[in-house]
Scaffold this active site. Structure first.
Site, PDB file in Angstrom:
ATOM      1  N   SER A 212      68.049  25.012 -73.585  1.00  0.00           N
ATOM      2  CA  SER A 212      68.653  23.815 -73.943  1.00  0.00           C
ATOM      3  C   SER A 212      70.338  23.678 -73.686  1.00  0.00           C
ATOM      4  O   SER A 212      70.650  24.041 -72.438  1.00  0.00           O
ATOM      5  CB  SER A 212      68.159  23.399 -75.252  1.00  0.00           C
ATOM      6  OG  SER A 212      68.412  21.912 -75.486  1.00  0.00           O
ATOM      7  N   ASP A 337      59.146  18.622 -71.802  1.00  0.00           N
ATOM      8  CA  ASP A 337      60.515  18.736 -72.546  1.00  0.00           C
ATOM      9  C   ASP A 337      61.159  17.513 -72.989  1.00  0.00           C
ATOM     10  O   ASP A 337      61.761  17.527 -73.890  1.00  0.00           O
ATOM     11  CB  ASP A 337      61.467  19.525 -71.416  1.00  0.00           C
ATOM     12  CG  ASP A 337      61.876  20.871 -71.724  1.00  0.00           C
ATOM     13  OD1 ASP A 337      62.081  21.429 -72.764  1.00  0.00           O
ATOM     14  OD2 ASP A 337      62.075  21.610 -70.634  1.00  0.00           O
ATOM     15  N   HIS A 456      59.882  20.569 -75.977  1.00  0.00           N
ATOM     16  CA  HIS A 456      61.433  21.139 -76.036  1.00  0.00           C
ATOM     17  C   HIS A 456      61.455  22.330 -76.911  1.00  0.00           C
ATOM     18  O   HIS A 456      60.981  21.853 -78.087  1.00  0.00           O
ATOM     19  CB  HIS A 456      62.366  20.187 -76.230  1.00  0.00           C
ATOM     20  CG  HIS A 456      63.623  20.385 -75.888  1.00  0.00           C
ATOM     21  ND1 HIS A 456      64.135  21.046 -74.660  1.00  0.00           N
ATOM     22  CD2 HIS A 456      65.037  20.569 -76.385  1.00  0.00           C
ATOM     23  CE1 HIS A 456      65.350  21.399 -74.358  1.00  0.00           C
ATOM     24  NE2 HIS A 456      66.009  21.095 -75.532  1.00  0.00           N
TER      25      HIS A 456
END
Length: 554
Positions: A212, A337, A456
């Site tokens: 991320s 995601d 995610h």
């Protein structure tokens, strides 16, 4: 009797080696440190060092400075506090400004390790939160490097860096240039490069990896000229420098908003006033506005991010890929995601019983394409609904919303980064993946619908070996997947090729080239048929070629 004595000595030596293979006290540039030695099995030990300072306590809005050092032996057995940040629900703060510490896991076999590859982890959290040890559940820290280090025979390092206002506030000029969190990461990488040999590591074989905002940070660290020669390889998971949230293009506006929130003027004394403001107030002023809608999507609220400062980033990221020409690079995303974002933007998304209005699909697309007005929206809408047929069902519409978020926020920028890396590469290899293990809570717990893929951060538990650490919480197939990821990642750290190393892999992962665009789909069922090519090419083409070239409406 001499023979007896010889046997006794041999037994004693044998017992000593069985009892502990350890680095003992390690000499670093700042002084001596002693970690904790744990026994993992016969002839398997590990030294764990927690809380070694890699820089001094940073000055407010200043670059990190070298640590002055210490006398005696530093006991490195406790994680230090994370950097000053908001709690998850953004109502309060936690952590400390004294937070530039790192943790090291060193595996040993029959003898003390030397020359091991080094993997340095950079955590994510939207540049707003996170810590070097990750979330803690019953003393089982998410970012414990133990399983990767033990199974892959590599050294794992995790580091702390400033986040939120204290890490990324910038006035867009020299009074508060910004990027403090990136400088912290850079200081930690440089410290590892200078000191890791004393811990049995190879300073010329450092791989940085992150997820991320950490994945984007990894990308920034290989693009900056400040790391020349220190990083050999890099892995970006669900985040690259080109993500729409990766760079704040208008930092001044945000700095003025934050100044007003903490009662500072917005004139030439702004920076001075901000430097004297209480860190709790400063951090709270940088809270993320979580009230999002399809018209103002959450991703546009992630504004405390890196800036093009002319120093750490001398230019826009897409112009800096030549700096990574000899660095091996893996980048990839999770197949859903975007779910974590679009679920907040479009609340009906996670309800099994409520339809998501087509109007909401249009509103979200309109936000993402607003630079191009109606022409952008129409083009995007026809691209994303081309497979809908005349009456799309509820699930089709909901999945389309997740796809739109995933493509725009993560997947397309990652493909663009892979293209730029591959086309600038000299000796560096390029590898692309798509992680598609369905979320374990899919269909069981809100907010996870039954059609859920990998959300995610779903990849982290497998990469950090949690199915081995807490076997009762996972199925055997999850242990297969965890084994695959640790094998690919650590083989790559050793050799630059995820297929070559000490661990066997279920499929040969081919390089990504601009022509073939091959990628590996990673999940627990994977085999040789999971090597694919041209990931979502139609949509990548839309965002990178069609949309930018639409003539702007008069």
């Amino acid at each position: 009797t001499m023979a007896k004595l010889g046997i006794l000595v041999a037994v004693a030596v044998f017992l000593r080696t069985v009892s502990a293979t350890s680095l003992g006290v390690v000499q670093t540039e700042g002084g001596m440190v002693k970690g904790q030695n744990i026994r993992l099995g016969l002839f398997r030990h590990m030294d764990v060092f927690k809380g070694i300072p890699f820089a001094d306590m940073p000055g407010r809005f200043e670059k990190p400075k070298r640590h002055p050092g210490w006398d005696g032996v530093l006991k490195a057995t406790e994680f230090r506090k994370r950097c000053f940040q908001l709690n998850l629900i953004m109502t309060d703060t936690r952590g400390s400004e004294d937070c530039l510490y790192l943790n090291i896991w060193v595996p040993h076999g029959r003898s003390v390790s030397s020359g091991l590859p080094v993997m340095v982890w950079i955590y994510g959290g939207g540049f707003l939160l996170g810590g070097s040890m990750g979330a803690n559940f019953l003393d089982n820290y998410l970012y414990s490097g133990q399983e990767i280090a033990d199974r892959g025979e590599v050294i794992v390092v995790t580091l702390g860096y400033r986040v939120g206002t204290l890490g990324f506030l910038s006035t867009g000029d020299s009074s508060l240039p910004g990027n403090y969190g990136l400088w912290d990461q850079q200081a930690a990488i440089a410290w590892v490069h200078r000191n890791i040999r004393s811990f049995g590591g190879d300073p010329d074989n450092i791989t940085i990896f992150g997820e991320s905002a950490g994945g984007a940070s990894v990308n920034f660290q290989i693009l900056t000229p400040h790391n020349k020669g220190m990083i050999k390889r890099a892995i970006s998971q669900s985040g690259v420098a080109l993500c729409p949230w990766g760079i704040n293009k208008n930092p001044r506006r945000l700095a003025e908003e934050i100044a007003l929130r903490v009662n500072c003027p917005t004139d030439e004394t702004m920076a001075t006033c901000l430097k004297m403001t209480d860190p709790v107030q400063l951090t709270k002023a940088g809270a993320l506005n979580l009230s999002s809608s399809p018209d103002s999507p959450l991703v546009f609220n992630l504004v405390l991010s890196p800036v093009v400062d002319g120093d750490f980033l001398p230019d826009e990221p897409h112009n800096l890929y030549h700096n990574a020409a000899d660095i091996d690079y893996i980048a990839g995303v999770n197949d859903m995601d975007g779910h974590i974002f679009t679920g907040l933007d479009v609340p009906s998304l996670n309800s099994q019983l409520v339809d998501t209005p087509v109007e909401d699909v249009k509103r979200l697309l309109a936000s993402y394409t607003k630079e191009k007005g109606t022409a952008g929206l129409n083009s995007a809408f026809s691209t994303y609904t081309s497979n809908w047929g005349s009456s799309p069902n509820r699930e089709t519409i909901k999945k389309t919303v997740v796809d739109i978020g995933t493509d725009y926020i993560f997947l397309v920028p990652t493909q663009a980064a892979l293209f730029l890396h591959a086309s600038n590469a000299t000796t560096g290899g390029t590898y692309s993946y798509l992680f598609s293990e369905p979320n374990r809570l899919g269909g069981l717990i809100k907010p996870y619908p039954s059609w859920m893929g990998a959300d995610h951060a779903d990849d982290l538990q497998y990469m950090f070996g949690k199915p081995f650490t807490t076997p009762l919480a996972y199925w055997p197939s999850h242990r297969d997947l965890s084994g695959y990821m640790i094998a690919y990642w650590t083989n790559f750290a050793k050799t630059g090729d995820p297929n070559k190393g000490d661990l066997k892999v279920p499929a040969t992962w081919p390089k990504f080239t601009s022509s073939a665009q091959k990628f590996l789909e990673i999940n627990s069922k994977m085999n040789v048929n999971y090597v694919k090519q041209k990931l979502r090419l139609r949509y990548v083409h839309f965002w990178t070629s069609i949309l930018p070239n639409l003539s702007f409406p008069e």
